[in-house]
Design a protein around this motif. Structure first.
Motif, PDB file in Angstrom:
ATOM      1  N   CYS A  11       0.841  -1.196   0.000  1.00 52.30           N
ATOM      2  CA  CYS A  11       0.000   0.000   0.000  1.00 52.30           C
ATOM      3  C   CYS A  11       0.877   1.248   0.000  1.00 52.30           C
ATOM      4  CB  CYS A  11      -0.932   0.004   1.195  1.00 52.30           C
ATOM      5  SG  CYS A  11      -0.129   0.036   2.799  1.00 52.30           S
ATOM      6  N   HIS A  15      -2.390   8.085   3.181  1.00 53.45           N
ATOM      7  CA  HIS A  15      -3.740   7.516   3.158  1.00 53.45           C
ATOM      8  C   HIS A  15      -4.406   7.818   1.820  1.00 53.45           C
ATOM      9  CE1 HIS A  15      -7.593   6.070   4.274  1.00 53.45           C
ATOM     10  NE2 HIS A  15      -8.147   7.256   4.073  1.00 53.45           N
ATOM     11  N   ARG A  16      -4.798   6.773   1.135  1.00 54.11           N
ATOM     12  CA  ARG A  16      -5.504   6.862  -0.136  1.00 54.11           C
ATOM     13  C   ARG A  16      -6.620   5.829  -0.080  1.00 54.11           C
ATOM     14  NH1 ARG A  16      -2.915  11.174  -0.513  1.00 54.11           N
ATOM     15  NH2 ARG A  16      -0.922  11.239  -1.582  1.00 54.11           N
ATOM     16  N   PRO A  17      -7.872   6.263   0.047  1.00 51.23           N
ATOM     17  CA  PRO A  17      -8.974   5.301   0.192  1.00 51.23           C
ATOM     18  C   PRO A  17      -9.101   4.312  -0.973  1.00 51.23           C
ATOM     19  CG  PRO A  17      -9.696   7.479   0.829  1.00 51.23           C
ATOM     20  CD  PRO A  17      -8.337   7.646   0.205  1.00 51.23           C
ATOM     21  N   LYS A  18      -8.932   4.793  -2.208  1.00 51.19           N
ATOM     22  CA  LYS A  18      -9.101   3.930  -3.380  1.00 51.19           C
ATOM     23  C   LYS A  18      -7.953   4.149  -4.355  1.00 51.19           C
ATOM     24  CE  LYS A  18     -14.132   3.912  -3.190  1.00 51.19           C
ATOM     25  NZ  LYS A  18     -15.371   4.192  -3.928  1.00 51.19           N
ATOM     26  N   GLN A  62     -13.958  -4.223  -0.553  1.00 58.79           N
ATOM     27  CA  GLN A  62     -12.881  -3.535   0.166  1.00 58.79           C
ATOM     28  C   GLN A  62     -13.324  -3.383   1.614  1.00 58.79           C
ATOM     29  OE1 GLN A  62     -12.033   0.504  -1.068  1.00 58.79           O
ATOM     30  NE2 GLN A  62      -9.997   0.458  -0.150  1.00 58.79           N
ATOM     31  N   HIS A  66      -8.363   1.816   2.722  1.00 56.26           N
ATOM     32  CA  HIS A  66      -7.033   2.310   2.348  1.00 56.26           C
ATOM     33  C   HIS A  66      -6.592   1.476   1.155  1.00 56.26           C
ATOM     34  CE1 HIS A  66      -3.120   4.275   3.129  1.00 56.26           C
ATOM     35  NE2 HIS A  66      -2.635   3.163   2.608  1.00 56.26           N
ATOM     36  N   CYS A  67      -6.192   2.122   0.086  1.00 55.01           N
ATOM     37  CA  CYS A  67      -5.765   1.405  -1.112  1.00 55.01           C
ATOM     38  C   CYS A  67      -4.673   0.398  -0.760  1.00 55.01           C
ATOM     39  CB  CYS A  67      -5.243   2.411  -2.138  1.00 55.01           C
ATOM     40  SG  CYS A  67      -4.609   1.637  -3.629  1.00 55.01           S
ATOM     41  N   HIS A  68      -4.873  -0.841  -1.165  1.00 56.91           N
ATOM     42  CA  HIS A  68      -3.838  -1.852  -0.951  1.00 56.91           C
ATOM     43  C   HIS A  68      -4.010  -2.980  -1.959  1.00 56.91           C
ATOM     44  CE1 HIS A  68      -7.230  -3.168   1.567  1.00 56.91           C
ATOM     45  NE2 HIS A  68      -6.779  -4.403   1.416  1.00 56.91           N
TER      46      HIS A  68
END
Length: 130
Positions: A11, A15-18, A62, A66-68
């Motif tokens: 990741c 912080h990046r939600p998508k 999801q 957090h984008c992962h």
């Protein structure tokens, strides 16, 4: 709870939600390290097949906002030599907790393989073969 031994997450630090919230520079770095980590996990586990999974939003499964990316080794299910590996298809089936000692050992092996892959890439790049 890993889906298989060697299952790891990648990741961005911020912080990046998508995935659509990731910057172009972060996206390039994530792509670079997906290849490196996929290679390292395959070498460390001896498993030649794997999935890369990335979900965006609750409707897309999801759970953590957090984008992962998941790198999930997939042993041949019919190969009895891989009995120590628990494998499920995207969360369906039996999942076992990874033994802490085994996890620490495997994490060390994956870190070493990351060093090897990065070194090999640098050597190939120096020879103009990347």
């Amino acid at each position: 709870m890993p889906l298989s031994v060697g299952h790891l997450l990648l990741c961005p630090r911020a912080h990046r939600p998508k995935l659509t919230d990731v910057t172009p520079a972060e996206s390039a770095e994530l792509g670079k390290y997906l290849r490196i980590l996929s290679t390292a996990v395959s070498k460390a586990t001896g498993i030649k097949d794997w999935n890369v999974v990335q979900n965006n939003g609750a409707a897309a499964a999801q759970v953590v906002p957090h984008c992962h990316f998941h790198v999930i080794p997939r042993p041949e299910l019919r190969d009895k030599r891989n009995e120590r590996f628990t494998s499920t298809m995207f969360g369906r089936g039996q999942r076992d907790e990874l033994d802490e000692e085994e996890g620490e050992k495997l994490a060390g092996e994956i870190r070493e393989m990351v060093r090897v892959v990065v070194r090999d890439d640098e050597e190939r790049e120096g020879r103009g073969k990347l």
